[in-house]
Design a protein around this motif. Structure first.
Motif, PDB file in Angstrom:
ATOM      1  N   VAL A 141     -12.113   8.680  19.243  1.00  0.00           N
ATOM      2  CA  VAL A 141     -11.155   7.944  18.414  1.00  0.00           C
ATOM      3  C   VAL A 141     -11.929   6.893  17.628  1.00  0.00           C
ATOM      4  N   LYS A 142     -11.803   6.944  16.311  1.00  0.00           N
ATOM      5  CA  LYS A 142     -12.464   5.949  15.462  1.00  0.00           C
ATOM      6  C   LYS A 142     -11.418   5.218  14.620  1.00  0.00           C
ATOM      7  N   ARG A 143     -11.655   3.935  14.464  1.00  0.00           N
ATOM      8  CA  ARG A 143     -10.755   3.092  13.677  1.00  0.00           C
ATOM      9  C   ARG A 143     -11.471   2.638  12.427  1.00  0.00           C
ATOM     10  N   GLU A 144     -10.819   2.791  11.293  1.00  0.00           N
ATOM     11  CA  GLU A 144     -11.415   2.358  10.030  1.00  0.00           C
ATOM     12  C   GLU A 144     -10.959   0.926   9.734  1.00  0.00           C
ATOM     13  N   GLY A 145     -11.938   0.018   9.711  1.00  0.00           N
ATOM     14  CA  GLY A 145     -11.632  -1.378   9.418  1.00  0.00           C
ATOM     15  C   GLY A 145     -10.788  -2.005  10.511  1.00  0.00           C
ATOM     16  N   THR A 146      -9.928  -2.919  10.097  1.00  0.00           N
ATOM     17  CA  THR A 146      -9.087  -3.630  11.067  1.00  0.00           C
ATOM     18  C   THR A 146      -7.647  -3.164  11.018  1.00  0.00           C
ATOM     19  N   GLY A 147      -7.355  -2.170  10.169  1.00  0.00           N
ATOM     20  CA  GLY A 147      -5.985  -1.680  10.029  1.00  0.00           C
ATOM     21  C   GLY A 147      -5.652  -0.648  11.087  1.00  0.00           C
ATOM     22  N   GLY A 148      -4.678   0.185  10.767  1.00  0.00           N
ATOM     23  CA  GLY A 148      -4.207   1.161  11.733  1.00  0.00           C
ATOM     24  C   GLY A 148      -4.574   2.585  11.387  1.00  0.00           C
ATOM     25  N   LYS A 149      -5.627   2.771  10.591  1.00  0.00           N
ATOM     26  CA  LYS A 149      -6.042   4.128  10.230  1.00  0.00           C
ATOM     27  C   LYS A 149      -7.012   4.645  11.286  1.00  0.00           C
ATOM     28  N   LEU A 150      -6.638   5.728  11.956  1.00  0.00           N
ATOM     29  CA  LEU A 150      -7.422   6.272  13.057  1.00  0.00           C
ATOM     30  C   LEU A 150      -7.850   7.708  12.741  1.00  0.00           C
ATOM     31  N   THR A 151      -9.079   8.037  13.139  1.00  0.00           N
ATOM     32  CA  THR A 151      -9.578   9.405  13.043  1.00  0.00           C
ATOM     33  C   THR A 151      -9.863   9.894  14.456  1.00  0.00           C
ATOM     34  N   SER A 198       1.632   8.082   8.837  1.00  0.00           N
ATOM     35  CA  SER A 198       0.962   9.143   8.076  1.00  0.00           C
ATOM     36  C   SER A 198       0.202  10.046   9.041  1.00  0.00           C
ATOM     37  N   ILE A 199       0.234  11.360   8.784  1.00  0.00           N
ATOM     38  CA  ILE A 199      -0.453  12.336   9.633  1.00  0.00           C
ATOM     39  C   ILE A 199      -1.207  13.325   8.748  1.00  0.00           C
ATOM     40  N   ASN A 200      -2.427  13.618   9.121  1.00  0.00           N
ATOM     41  CA  ASN A 200      -3.200  14.686   8.466  1.00  0.00           C
ATOM     42  C   ASN A 200      -3.973  15.434   9.549  1.00  0.00           C
ATOM     43  N   LEU A 201      -3.733  16.741   9.636  1.00  0.00           N
ATOM     44  CA  LEU A 201      -4.393  17.564  10.652  1.00  0.00           C
ATOM     45  C   LEU A 201      -5.300  18.584   9.972  1.00  0.00           C
TER      46      LEU A 201
END
Length: 317
Positions: free
Chosen positions: A241-251, A277-280
Motif C-alpha cells: 500500500v502506497k500513499r501519494e503525498g498527504t492526501g487520500g490517494k492510495l495505490t 474514486s476507484i481504478n482497477l
C-alpha cells in the motif's frame, strides 16, 4: 546448445493448446519435432497416438501444419491449392472435391475459389491455407503465428474460424503465437517456454493468478486515512500500500483485485471512511509473460542454411 530440455506435457483431444515464448526459446524446435521435421535426439513424443521418430509417415497423415510463412501457390487458384493437397494425401477425387467445397464454404472464400491466389488478400490466403491444412481431416492442427502481419479484421476472421472449428469437431489445435490476446481468447491451456524448458503451464486464468500481487488498485479515500492504510496492510490479499503525498490517494498491489475490492470498500465504510474514486488494473497475460521470461530482447541464433533447401528447414551435417 540444447534447444529443448526434457520438456514434458500432454494435450487432450479437442483442446486448443498454446505455446508462448521469446525468440529462441525452443518453440520452433519443439513444433518441428512434433511435426516430424526434426528427429529428437532423446526422449519420446507421440502425436495422435503415433511415435514421431518411429512412425513419422503415420503422424503426417494425422496432422495438418499451417506454417508462419504464406505457402499457398500464387500461380494456382484457391480450388487448385486445396485439391492438389488432397491428391498429395491420396484422397479419391470425389472425396477431396466434396471436402474442398465444404472447407471453402467454412472459410468464406467459396465465391473466389476459381481466382488465382495472387489476387487474394493476406487474410484470404491465411484462411485458404487453414482450409488446405484440413483437407485430409487431420486429428491435430499445428498453427504457427497464424495471424502475423494481418489487419485487425482479418485477424478477427481467423479467430472466428478457429472458434468454429473447435465447436464443430474434436480437432486438437496447437497454437504458437506472440499475440497475448489471441492466446488468452483461444487457448484452453498455455505453456510458456523459455531457454528450452516449460516455465509455466496452466489455463490463462491460472497463469494470471500465479503472479501474486499483480493487480493494481488505485483508491481515493476520505476519512481516517492512516487507519485505513493500516487496515489494508494487514489483509492477506494485499501485498503493498502506497500513499501519494498527504492526501487520500492510495495505490494498492493485490491478488485478484476484482474480488478484493468489495471487501475493501465495505471495511473502509465501517471505519467511517469514504471511497471517492476507484481504478482497477488487472494483471494481463503479457504481464505474466514478462514476469516469467524477463524484459531483455532475444535474437534467435544463426542456423546453417542450404540454398537448395531453404531457410528454416532442418539441415543434415
Amino acid at each position: 546448445f540444447t534447444a529443448v530440455k526434457d520438456v514434458t506435457f500432454e494435450v487432450q483431444r479437442g483442446e486448443v493448446f498454446g505455446l508462448l515464448g521469446p525468440n529462441g526459446a525452443g518453440k520452433t524446435t519443439l513444433v518441428r519435432m512434433l511435426t516430424t521435421l526434426l528427429p529428437p535426439t532423446s526422449g519420446e513424443a507421440r502425436v495422435a497416438g503415433e511415435d514421431v521418430a518411429r512412425h513419422p509417415t503415420r503422424v503426417r497423415k494425422k496432422i495438418g501444419v499451417i506454417p508462419q510463412a504464406m505457402t499457398s501457390d500464387l500461380d494456382l487458384t484457391g480450388w487448385e491449392n486445396i485439391d492438389i493437397y488432397g491428391e498429395f494425401y491420396g484422397m479419391p477425387r470425389r472425396q477431396r472435391h466434396e471436402r474442398a467445397e465444404r472447407l471453402l464454404d467454412m472459410v468464406g472464400i467459396r465465391d473466389r475459389a476459381q481466382d488465382l491466389v495472387a489476387t487474394y488478400s493476406g487474410g484470404m490466403r491465411r484462411r485458404l491455407e487453414i482450409a488446405r491444412g484440413l483437407i485430409h481431416s487431420p486429428q491435430v492442427l499445428f498453427l504457427d503465428e497464424p495471424t502475423i502481419g494481418l489487419d485487425p479484421q482479418s485477424r478477427l476472421a481467423v479467430h472466428d474460424l478457429l472458434v468454429k472449428l473447435r465447436e464443430e469437431s474434436e480437432l486438437t489445435i496447437s497454437l504458437t503465437t506472440h499475440y497475448m490476446d489471441e492466446a488468452e481468447s483461444l487457448c484452453d491451456r498455455i505453456a510458456i517456454v523459455d531457454h528450452g524448458v516449460i516455465v509455466a503451464l496452466d489455463t490463462p486464468q491460472g497463469l494470471k493468478a500465479s503472479i501474486k500481487g499483480s493487480d493494481r488498485i488505485e483508491l481515493e479515500v476520505k476519512g481516517p486515512v492512516d487507519q485505513i492504510i493500516a487496515m489494508l496492510s494487514e489483509r492477506p490479499e494485499i501485498h503493498d500500500v502506497k500513499r501519494e503525498g498527504t492526501g487520500g490517494k492510495l495505490t494498492i498491489r493485490a491478488d485478484d483485485g476484482a474480488h478484493a475490492l468489495p471487501h475493501l470498500i465495505s471495511q473502509i465504510d465501517a471505519m467511517n471512511g469514504e471511497v471517492t474514486s476507484i481504478n482497477l488494473q488487472r494483471v494481463s497475460l503479457e504481464d505474466v509473460f514478462i514476469e516469467l521470461t524477463g524484459r531483455s530482447l532475444r535474437d534467435e541464433p544463426a542456423h546453417k542454411v542450404s540454398l537448395l533447401v531453404g531457410a528454416g528447414m532442418p539441415q543434415r551435417r
